[in-house]
Design an enzyme around this catalytic site. Structure first.
Site: not given
Ligand code: 5GP
Ligand code: MG
Length: 179
Positions: A103, A106, A134, A155, A162, A168
């Site tokens: 997904d 980070d 990110k 975030f 989630d 979600r």
């Protein structure tokens, strides 16, 4: 406590449009054998991406798909820095070209670890695809081969992502704000 941003960060229609572009980029650049997706966050992205790819691939029936689990977060918005990978027992990667889907990149720790693991297990090549990137949050040198959207350091939830197992199933991507 957290609340959702007043408007989505990325609306569902924009996700679908970008997804089709991403599918074209991938199918032009990489003739993979298997998609391996990281549960749970990537479940919706993977379902949509794999079908967008199938529409434009010449032999979509030959592509395999498999799922693993990787977790580092728990019920927090901060990475613990440790990655637990499960579901590797039945995964056959020897000699295969793998499209690894997650997904979000980070810190980059999860994908860096999983790529390493797959190469150790004999994968011929591993390329990575994330919906969200990110860049400012990287703590290791990792770059996804394919990325849907660059987003700022906040975030996000929705479209599979989630916070403590909630949010979600929302079709859009939202920023979670502290209140
Ligand atoms: P990394 O190992 O790159 O730091 O983190 C990767 C994982 O952390 C992602 O697969 C995702 O599960 C989780 N993560 C990172 N940033 C976010 C975020 O903004 N929202 C959510 N819901 N999960 C995130
Ligand atoms: Mg994840």
């Amino acid at each position: 406590m957290y609340k959702m941003s007043p408007k989505p960060l990325i609306a569902a229609e924009n996700i679908q449009t970008r997804l089709n572009g991403l599918a074209h980029e991938i199918s032009t650049a990489f003739d993979f054998d298997i998609i391996v997706s990281i549960l749970t966050g990537a479940y919706i992205f993977t379902a949509d991406l794999s079908r967008a790819l199938a529409k434009i691939q010449s032999e979509p029936q030959q592509k395999e798909i498999a799922f693993i689990k990787a977790s580092s977060y728990g019920a927090s918005t901060q990475s613990s820095g440790k990655v637990k990978i499960s579901g590797l027992e039945k995964l056959e990667l020897q000699g295969k070209r793998v499209l690894l889907v997650d997904d979000i990149a980070d810190t980059g720790i999860t994908l860096q670890r999983v790529v390493q693991e797959f190469l150790q297990r004999g994968a011929k090549e591993v390329r990575t695809c994330v919906l969200l990137n990110k860049q400012d949050r990287r703590t290791v040198s990792f770059a996804a081969d394919f990325a849907g959207f660059d987003i700022p350091d906040s975030f996000v939830v929705g479209y599979g992502l989630d916070y403590a197992e909630q949010y979600r199933t929302l079709p859009d991507i939202w920023t979670l704000e502290e209140q």
